[in-house]
Design an enzyme around this catalytic site. Structure first.
Site, PDB file in Angstrom:
ATOM      1  N   ASP A 415      17.524   1.862  15.710  1.00 43.26           N
ATOM      2  CA  ASP A 415      16.634   0.900  15.068  1.00 43.26           C
ATOM      3  C   ASP A 415      16.259  -0.204  16.051  1.00 43.26           C
ATOM      4  O   ASP A 415      17.112  -0.728  16.774  1.00 43.26           O
ATOM      5  CB  ASP A 415      17.342   0.318  13.844  1.00 43.26           C
ATOM      6  N   GLU A 471      13.359   3.810  18.114  1.00 42.33           N
ATOM      7  CA  GLU A 471      12.268   3.086  17.481  1.00 42.33           C
ATOM      8  C   GLU A 471      11.808   2.072  18.531  1.00 42.33           C
ATOM      9  O   GLU A 471      12.421   1.023  18.705  1.00 42.33           O
ATOM     10  CB  GLU A 471      12.725   2.378  16.204  1.00 42.33           C
TER      11      GLU A 471
END
Length: 790
Positions: A415, A471
């Protein structure tokens, strides 16, 4: 014990007086509790000396734990211990405790029985001598005795000087960053004692017990190019009553539904965060829905080694075995498991957040700090992990290795991974590389061309073989899609694919060329850097944003249910409601929406790269236009198994057929970007593609060693078009997919009743090498021998 400086270990064993375990009382969602020793305590009963295996004398303090009247006493022997490995480790009939803290002045280990923890009481305390129990910056001790059902935490004291980066507080009992299981509240969503949202947490004391039966489990090692990923939320997947799962909302609940994923054609599940977090972090009354807000998504980690305990049926250490069971059973079905990990920030937030672990152990090491001690906030969540500090990056490596070696996970999705590329606090190249870099002058947070953490992960002998997905952006404005440091092995969530595909399919001018790049695996982003199509993880929808059904039903976000006056969530969604806003619409609008959903799914499955499906999109799950459903533990985020089973849910069949078609085709998961030898572009006429700004039509033929050749076309115009197909002497084009047709004729598989009749209805067009396409539709045709020419 060469590091010991005394023959007798002056380890202080004292009962813990009443103290506040966390912070003073705050507003309800920051509420904290107190811990007291109550009627329990410990006392030193004797000192013994024993010889070790190498002949070295080891002296221990024998500790007698005073138990309530009528209960048996426990005795512990306490030794100096070893500095490695970090964490609590069961060995030699006892447990070694080791924790890093470079700036603490004093340290002590607090032990709890699980019963005392639930009553906010400390069972006993062992103070560590800095001359005996410290090696370098690691504090350590070794304990023998009856540690069954015991948990532990640490207390560190030192400077409280935020402007210097230090936030030590001896009133806080801290969670070991290396704890393998975290104990606090029992059940998901239930408050702790005295309605406490942040009750005292403690780590599991490990004991030597029977190992988990993996039944011969081995890594599946699917090739990246062959993956179809499914983003899944553990609780949301089976929490709805219609799941009929034996253990709804748990890891074992997911096990009950793995056959659904196999049937769908998924061979890799990406689990949304299931490392320990506090679902009560945002706990507050939501007057809009009349319930309480939760941290449902889990992007706020407390401990990175521990699985989320309240996702387990047993709500205890059994969570570890339940996660292992999930992974083992997924592997049996040919499904890999990837974890979504949040190494960009922690649940401790900014200076007003709770002190749980890292901040109280060594704030200036674990967090990225400004010169006067302020928290940098590249995560948008209050703090930023100091990922490229040597200690922190080793912590991350140790954690990833643990999940691979002990839990058998197949990879990780990182993330806000761009934070992992930023320089650490007080960055100096000489501290990292051994010599200064005169060409590199960086300040805290500067993006690095060769970030040490990414280098370490990419070349680690254990991690190099697993899936690594970034990401490639963060909340500080660093956007690295196509430019993430990759060492040839990292994939990326391709956010540009999402944006371009949404724009083209809803009929926006100027995107035909960019759409074609997406279909080819985005060579404009990845080819120059030496990467391949599989480095692009393609997605149209994910947890963050509209679902697929909402993408075609809403022009605007509808987040009032979040209780934030619709001010949260993304405003630019590239969505189109097909003519009417919301779920209730005319029959013609609903038909168009179904076509658009099929168009998006066809695009995902015929694009080079790795497709990712968001949970629930396979049946058309709606969140009512909510594009930021992070706080809802309710129907908004629950998979609706009743909707999936409804006869009207024909979209699920279409998705299943498309995923299986992709698996069958050799050409839809290429190991390199397609060339002209395999792929040809077309327009309304063969070989004449239209890349102008007003073009809303893209078509191509693709040679496939299994299917022969396929023709794929997308008409994103509001007008129908008659397509002239490429001539292939001796062969004819046979319709397989037409998103403008009602089910089951949208995908004409061999089992479709009257499928032959449907094909004959187009025979006169196909005999003339023509095919009519309605507005906003996509087709897939296959080449087959023309029997009439034989």
């Amino acid at each position: 014990m060469s590091h010991c400086r005394a023959s007798f270990l002056p380890i202080k064993i004292v009962p813990r007086p009443h103290s506040s375990a966390l912070s003073p009382r705050r507003p309800r969602h920051w509420r904290s509790g107190g811990v007291s020793a109550g009627r329990r305590g410990s006392r030193v009963s004797s000192v013994v000396t024993a010889a070790s295996g190498d002949g070295e004398a080891k002296t221990a303090v024998v500790v007698e734990e005073v138990i309530r009247e009528g209960e048996p006493k426990r005795k512990f022997e306490v030794y100096a211990g070893k500095p490695l490995p970090l964490g609590s480790t069961s060995r030699d009939g006892g447990v070694n405790f080791a924790v890093y803290s470079s700036n603490a002045v004093t340290a002590s280990l607090r032990l709890f029985s699980t019963a005392d923890l639930s009553e906010n009481k400390v069972t006993g305390e062992i103070s560590l001598d800095p001359f005996v129990n410290r090696t370098g910056d690691v504090w350590h001790l070794f304990v023998k005795g009856d540690l069954k059902d015991m948990v532990y935490g640490y207390v560190f004291d030192g400077k409280f000087s935020p402007e210097e980066g230090h936030r030590y507080d001896a009133s806080r009992i801290l969670l070991d960053p290396y704890a393998k299981a975290v104990f606090s509240r029992g059940n998901y969503g239930e408050l702790g004692p005295e309605d406490n949202c942040w009750p005292q947490m403690a780590g599991m004391v490990p004991l030597e017990e029977d190992e988990f039966d993996w039944e011969g489990d081995l890594p599946l090692n699917h090739q990246h190019k062959d993956l179809i990923i499914y983003e899944l939320h553990v609780r949301g997947f089976t929490r709805h009553e219609s799941s009929n799962a034996r253990f709804p909302g748990t890891y074992l609940g997911v096990v009950d539904k793995l056959d659904h994923l196999k049937e769908l054609g998924v061979n890799c599940i990406e689990l949304m965060p299931c490392q320990e977090f506090n679902e009560l972090e945002y706990f507050s009354y939501n007057s809009v829905l009349g319930d309480y807000k939760m941290n449902f998504w889990g992007y706020s980690t407390i401990n990175y080694f521990s699985p989320m305990m309240r996702y387990s049926f047993a709500s205890s250490v059994d969570a570890i075995n339940e996660v292992k069971t999930l992974i083992r059973e997924a592997h049996k079905r040919g499904i890999e498991v990837v974890l979504d990990v949040v190494f960009n920030h922690t649940a401790e937030g900014n200076e007003d957040g709770p002190t749980l672990s890292f901040r109280g152990i060594d704030n200036s090491v674990y967090y990225m700090l400004a010169p006067k001690g302020e928290f940098y906030n590249y995560s948008g969540c209050g703090n930023t992990l100091n990922c490229n500090h040597p200690v922190v990056r080793q912590f991350i490596i140790d954690c990833l290795r643990y999940w691979v070696t002990e839990m058998h996970v197949d990879g990780f999705r990182f993330d806000l991974a761009s934070i992992l590329t930023r320089s650490s606090s007080l960055w100096e190249a000489v501290n990292v590389y051994g010599q200064p870099d005169e060409l590199e002058t960086v300040t805290t947070g500067t993006p690095l061309n060769s970030p040490p953490l990414i280098d370490l992960i990419s070349n680690d002998p254990v991690l190099r073989g697993v899936k690594l997905i970034a990401e490639a952006w963060d909340a500080g404005g660093l956007y690295q899609v196509g430019r993430f440091p990759h060492w040839g092995i990292w994939s990326e969530w391709n956010g540009k694919y999402r944006d371009v595909v949404r724009q083209f399919i809803k009929g926006t001018d100027g995107f035909s060329g960019a759409f074609a790049e997406c279909l080819c695996g985005s060579p404009n982003l990845y080819q120059e850097g030496g990467r391949k199509p599989w480095n692009s993880v393609n997605f149209v929808c994910a947890h963050d944003g509209f679902t697929l059904a909402d993408l075609v039903s809403y022009n605007n976000k509808h987040n009032l249910a979040n209780g934030e006056d619709n001010n949260d969530g993304e405003n630019h969604n590239n969505s189109w409601n097909c003519g009417q806003e919301g779920e209730f619409a005319s029959i013609s609008v609903k038909r168009l929406r179904k076509r658009q959903m099929r168009n998006f799914f066809v695009c995902l499955m015929v694009s080079q790269g790795v497709p990712m499906i968001y949970m629930g999109d396979e049946y058309g799950h709606t969140k009512g236009g909510n594009n930021n459903s992070y706080c809802h533990d309710n129907y908004i985020n629950y998979f609706r198994w009743d909707k999936k089973e409804e006869s009207s849910s024909d979209f699920y069949r279409f998705c299943r057929q498309m995923t299986n078609f992709r698996h069958e085709c050799e050409s839809l998961g290429l190991s390199d970007f397609p060339t002209a030898e395999r792929l040809q572009w077309h327009g309304h006429l063969p070989g004449q593609p239209d890349w102008s700004d007003t073009s809303r039509f893209v078509a191509f033929t693709l040679v496939d060693s299994v299917k022969g050749e396929m023709y794929v076309a997308f008409n994103a115009s509001h007008l129908p078009v008659m397509v002239t197909l490429p001539e292939r002497p001796g062969y004819k084009w046979t319709p397989l997919v037409d998103t403008s047709k009602p089910a089951p004729f949208d995908f004409i598989s061999p089992d479709v009743p009257q499928g032959g009749v449907a094909l004959k209805q187009f025979a006169h067009f196909l005999d003339s090498n023509l095919y009519p396409m309605l507005s906003y539709s996509a087709i897939v045709l296959l080449l087959s021998p023309d029997d009439d020419c034989s």
